[in-house]
Write an enzyme that holds these catalytic residues in place. Structure first.
Site, PDB file in Angstrom:
ATOM      1  N   GLU A 145      -0.148  -1.001   5.663  1.00 50.66           N
ATOM      2  CA  GLU A 145       0.977  -0.632   6.520  1.00 50.66           C
ATOM      3  C   GLU A 145       0.946   0.846   6.874  1.00 50.66           C
ATOM      4  OE1 GLU A 145       5.064   0.680   7.619  1.00 50.66           O
ATOM      5  OE2 GLU A 145       3.850   1.339   5.922  1.00 50.66           O
ATOM      6  N   ASP A 161       0.836  -1.196   0.000  1.00 50.93           N
ATOM      7  CA  ASP A 161       0.000   0.000   0.000  1.00 50.93           C
ATOM      8  C   ASP A 161       0.872   1.248   0.000  1.00 50.93           C
ATOM      9  OD1 ASP A 161       0.807  -0.702   2.643  1.00 50.93           O
ATOM     10  OD2 ASP A 161      -0.648   0.703   3.465  1.00 50.93           O
TER      11      ASP A 161
END
Length: 358
Positions: free
Chosen positions: A130, A72
């Site tokens: 994350e 991400d």
């Protein structure tokens, strides 16, 4: 569905991976593409947990390494699609995710498919969420749901390190320090007690604080204690009865989380303290033969990781963990995020050499 060509160069694969938009919470398309790219690799056992992908060799090797990276990114700001640029006479790949941390994750994907006979068993992990709240972190979810998938003798997290080796990470503590007073009309202030004024002693302690350099297993970690927020007051004509100073303590991995809390509490005796966030650090992880062999293969001197990273999750599982990946970490999240093109194949060569050593 977007696709990834793992036969392309690691530079081109990085560009393909970055150009699949995957802001935290919207990782499905990139996770699907990674899973599809792994589908033809008969040497890998592939497991999916939400938008986290785990691919494992099971060759019966004496040792296993876990190599992980998140897929991400932080939100876009007109910085996709990627493009090649020249900055200070250096060719770079510009765009969101190039540093944090899709260049590393792209190399992981290429090597996962190509290395059918690595010298150690490898667990490859690409995980989601994350960049947002800890409770959503895909690696944390794997720790809770499938910890057996993350066992190994060493873990490598592809955080950007300019292709250097950074050991462990600092711990992170955030607390609320609250002073209390008594409300009164500001025209008759002597009838109340000003909570904001009482917070002055807290700010004086913080301003006078001298951060320590702490050596842990041969690496020097810098600690820091800072006010990161102050709130108080209810109206322009009311003496405030409460003031909250939010304090962030980045502590060396030689301290346990409990020791960090007690350290801060001792600096502010008698002050109401509430722990808002607390994450353990991770020791450097260089006390194993595997990590020493990696250092020898990559070259250079190891450094301490000053920020908190997901290596701490591996450390909590008893797996020594280090940070190693392409890109300048100071460019992470910036709108001009960019990675030197030459660093991507350099990272590939270093990791490939170590994973195929005799």
């Amino acid at each position: 569905m977007p696709s990834l060509d793992v036969t392309a160069s690691s530079i081109e694969l990085t560009r393909q991976l970055c150009d699949i938009e995957s802001v935290s919470g919207d990782e499905k398309a990139v996770a699907d593409a990674i899973e599809a790219a792994l589908a033809g690799a008969a040497h890998l056992e592939v497991v999916r947990d939400g938008d986290a992908i785990v691919a494992r060799t099971n060759l019966g090797r004496a040792q296993r390494v876990v190599i992980a990276g998140h897929i991400d990114t932080v939100p876009l700001n007109d910085n996709l699609p990627t493009r090649f640029e020249t900055v200070d006479d250096v060719e770079v790949l510009w765009g969101r995710g190039t540093v944090d941390m899709k260049a590393g994750s792209a190399v992981h994907l290429k090597l996962a498919v190509e290395l059918t006979e690595p010298s150690v068993d490898v667990t490859w992990v690409w995980y989601d969420h994350e960049e947002v709240a800890d409770a959503l972190n895909g690696l944390g979810r794997l720790v809770r749901n499938r910890p057996e998938l993350l066992t190994g003798d060493l873990a490598i997290l592809g955080e950007p390190t300019d292709n250097g080796i950074e050991g462990g990470c600092n711990g992170n503590l955030r607390v609320a320090l609250t002073t209390r007073g008594q409300r009164a009309h500001s025209a008759r202030a002597w009838m109340g007690s000003n909570a904001i004024h009482k917070a002055g002693a807290i700010l004086q302690t913080l301003a006078a604080f001298q951060p320590e350099d702490v050596e842990v297993d041969g690496l020097v970690y810098k600690e820091g204690l800072n006010a990161v927020g102050v709130t108080g007051g209810v109206a322009g004509n009311v003496i405030p009865d409460e003031c909250v100073v939010t304090v962030n303590f980045r502590f060396a991995p030689s301290r346990s989380p409990e020791q960090a809390v007690e350290y801060v509490r001792a600096l502010f005796p008698g002050v109401e303290l509430e722990v808002l966030d607390l994450a353990a650090g991770a020791r450097p992880g260089f006390d194993s033969a595997m990590s020493q062999e990696l250092l020898a293969a990559v070259g250079g001197e190891p450094r301490a990781k000053f920020g908190w990273t997901d290596v701490a999750r591996f450390s909590a599982l008893g797996v020594p963990a280090i940070n190693y990946g392409p890109g300048d970490p100071t460019l992470a999240h910036k709108d001009d995020e960019r990675v030197p093109v030459a660093q991507i194949p350099e990272f590939e060569r270093g990791l490939r050499a170590w994973l195929t050593r005799g």
